[in-house]
Motif scaffolding. Structure first.
Motif, short mmCIF file in Angstrom:
data_model
loop_
_atom_site.label_atom_id
_atom_site.label_comp_id
_atom_site.label_asym_id
_atom_site.label_seq_id
_atom_site.Cartn_x
_atom_site.Cartn_y
_atom_site.Cartn_z
N SER A 91 -5.03 -4.30 -1.10
CA SER A 91 -5.41 -5.07 0.07
C SER A 91 -4.22 -5.83 0.64
N LEU A 92 -3.37 -6.36 -0.23
CA LEU A 92 -2.16 -7.03 0.25
C LEU A 92 -1.25 -6.03 0.96
N LEU A 93 -1.10 -4.83 0.40
CA LEU A 93 -0.28 -3.81 1.04
C LEU A 93 -0.83 -3.42 2.41
N ILE A 94 -2.16 -3.39 2.52
CA ILE A 94 -2.77 -3.07 3.80
C ILE A 94 -2.42 -4.14 4.84
N VAL B 57 4.57 -4.20 -6.04
CA VAL B 57 3.98 -4.38 -4.71
C VAL B 57 5.07 -4.70 -3.69
N ALA B 58 5.98 -5.60 -4.04
CA ALA B 58 7.04 -6.00 -3.12
C ALA B 58 7.96 -4.83 -2.77
N VAL B 59 8.38 -4.07 -3.75
CA VAL B 59 9.29 -2.94 -3.52
C VAL B 59 8.61 -1.85 -2.70
N ALA B 60 7.32 -1.67 -2.92
CA ALA B 60 6.59 -0.61 -2.22
C ALA B 60 6.56 -0.80 -0.72
N THR B 61 6.78 -2.03 -0.24
CA THR B 61 6.70 -2.28 1.19
C THR B 61 7.85 -1.64 1.97
N VAL B 62 8.95 -1.29 1.30
CA VAL B 62 10.09 -0.70 2.01
C VAL B 62 9.75 0.70 2.52
N PRO B 63 9.38 1.66 1.65
CA PRO B 63 9.00 2.97 2.20
C PRO B 63 7.76 2.92 3.07
N ALA C 252 -1.26 1.82 -11.83
CA ALA C 252 -1.95 2.33 -10.65
C ALA C 252 -1.18 2.01 -9.37
N ILE C 253 -0.70 0.77 -9.26
CA ILE C 253 0.02 0.41 -8.04
C ILE C 253 1.40 1.06 -8.01
N LEU C 254 1.98 1.36 -9.19
CA LEU C 254 3.24 2.10 -9.23
C LEU C 254 3.04 3.51 -8.69
N GLY C 255 1.91 4.13 -9.03
CA GLY C 255 1.62 5.46 -8.48
C GLY C 255 1.53 5.43 -6.97
N VAL C 256 0.94 4.38 -6.43
CA VAL C 256 0.84 4.22 -4.98
C VAL C 256 2.24 4.06 -4.37
N ALA C 257 3.07 3.25 -5.00
CA ALA C 257 4.42 3.00 -4.49
C ALA C 257 5.25 4.28 -4.46
N ILE C 258 5.19 5.06 -5.52
CA ILE C 258 5.92 6.33 -5.54
C ILE C 258 5.38 7.27 -4.48
#
Length: 422
Positions: free
Chosen positions: A53-56, A124-130, A178-184
């Motif tokens: 939800s935060l990523l959204i 979560v923070a790193v995932a926001t770049v891609p 789970a969130i690492l899978g989303v980030a990748i």
């Protein structure tokens, strides 16, 4: 057959292509949430959904860039190369800035989502770049109506998440995994976008009206509008973790699977009609027809969730979440209302409206105030439906009033003046 005669057929073909791609993307994304719910259990699943939800919410930056690129290309076909060149450079800078800011806020993310795990907050923070990088790429493909390439891009958003994410949580069944899978998974659409745009054209002339500063300003404005909507559509799960016991918060998150299905199922409609909503002579028809289509789809799906709730439970999470079965149709209704609201919000972005967003922020405030008084899953989802339905009714009245007006073909300045009255 004239160009005008062939346009409906072309839109139908493009709609089918994008619809198929978004369906596969959503099924894959949805499939991963199902697997995660079953593998990591209610408590960890609640934390995982809170991260999503935060990523959204953060994704509004990418969507603001996407809307800017798509709108400008749609209304100024003579400057496609200039828009493309500028938006890609701007997207890279913004993505790095967002990633840096979120990294500095890792402790705050951990506290806000009640994670008790700085590692999860870091992912979560790193995932926001891609995630942000993908926004500018998608906007170019959408504005140019390159539906085939955009379909590949959409497929890359969903399928890798299912495959990679499932492998990771089977190895280590935690919210962090789970969130690492989303980030990748976010890396794959960026790779596709880079590939299909690798031979981009060099602008032949300067285009001051499409400068990086003007695009950044518009993107910030777009992001602010979209932030209001996505905060509204995501805040309830955060409230659930604050006002409900951990187990009930997990049940609420499971019910939201149905909501997200209904929100994203008609997503292809928004993608395909957005360039038309940005074009003055077609925006009213595109908006009204799309609202009717999404509403009809929602009625059918809500009825199915009510009548076939045992079947729906298979997709929501199974026996561990059985307590939420009787409320699945309410969650489906919530998703339908949100899908129609999403279209309305994108219509505001397409015409560069300003004042209508104040209604969305007002609804967000009402959800916070009323949601904090809820003490059960049923109570919280009822509050969310009531607030969102009220907002939809108000925005629909506003849209109908706007639709009755005769729209002169605006210049950039005229469009902004007309939008300010909205």
């Amino acid at each position: 057959m004239t160009a005008r005669d062939s346009a409906p057929a072309a839109r139908s073909s493009s709609g089918s292509t994008v619809a198929a791609a978004t369906s596969v993307m959503n099924v894959a994304t949805y499939g991963f949430t199902i697997v995660a719910a079953r593998v990591i259990g209610p408590s960890q699943y609640g934390a995982f959904v809170a991260c999503l939800s935060l990523l959204i919410v953060v994704q509004v930056v990418a969507l603001g860039l996407q809307a800017t690129a798509a709108r400008r290309i749609a209304v100024d076909r003579s400057q496609v190369a200039a828009v493309e060149h500028t938006i890609l450079a701007l997207t890279t800078k913004v993505a790095l800035a967002v990633g840096l800011v979120l990294c500095l806020l890792i402790p705050a993310i951990d506290a806000l989502l009640n994670l008790d795990d700085l590692g999860t907050a870091t992912v979560v923070a790193v995932a926001t770049v891609p995630l942000t990088l993908a926004g500018g790429q998608a906007g170019i493909l959408q504005g140019e109506r390159r539906w085939g390439a955009l379909s590949c891009f959409l497929l890359a958003q969903g399928v890798p998440r299912l495959l990679v994410g499932t492998a990771i949580i089977l190895w280590r069944p935690t919210a962090t995994s789970a969130i690492l899978g989303v980030a990748i998974g976010f890396l794959f659409p960026v790779a596709v976008g880079w590939w299909v745009l690798r031979d981009r054209r060099v602008p032949e002339t300067d285009a001051p009206e499409h400068s990086a500063r003007s695009m950044l300003s518009e993107s910030i404005s777009n992001a602010q509008v979209l932030l209001a909507f996505f905060a509204l559509s995501s805040l309830d799960v955060v409230l659930a973790r604050r006002v409900l016991p951990e187990h009930d918060a997990g049940l609420y998150a499971a019910g939201l699977i149905m909501t997200k299905v209904m929100l994203f199922l008609p997503q292809f409609v928004v993608i395909v009609v957005f360039p038309d909503m940005a074009t003055p002579d077609s925006r009213r028809r595109a908006l009204l027809r799309s609202l009717l289509a999404i509403g009809a789809l929602g009625v059918v799906a809500t009825a199915a969730a009510r009548l076939l709730s045992p079947v729906a439970m298979v997709f929501v999470g199974g026996a561990d979440f059985a307590e939420v079965e009787d409320l699945l149709w309410v969650f489906a209704m919530l998703g339908t209302v949100l899908a129609m609201l999403q279209l309305q919000v994108y219509a505001v972005v397409a015409r560069q409206g300003r004042r209508a967003v104040l209604l969305v922020w007002g609804a967000l405030a009402a959800l916070v105030v009323l949601g904090l008084t809820a003490d059960s899953v049923a109570g919280l989802v009822t509050v969310a439906v009531a607030v969102d339905a009220t907002l939809l009714a108000v925005l629909t009245v506003v849209s109908l009033r706007i639709a009755r007006r005769s729209d002169p073909v605006p210049t950039d300045g005229a469009e902004g003046s007309a939008a300010a009255a909205q």
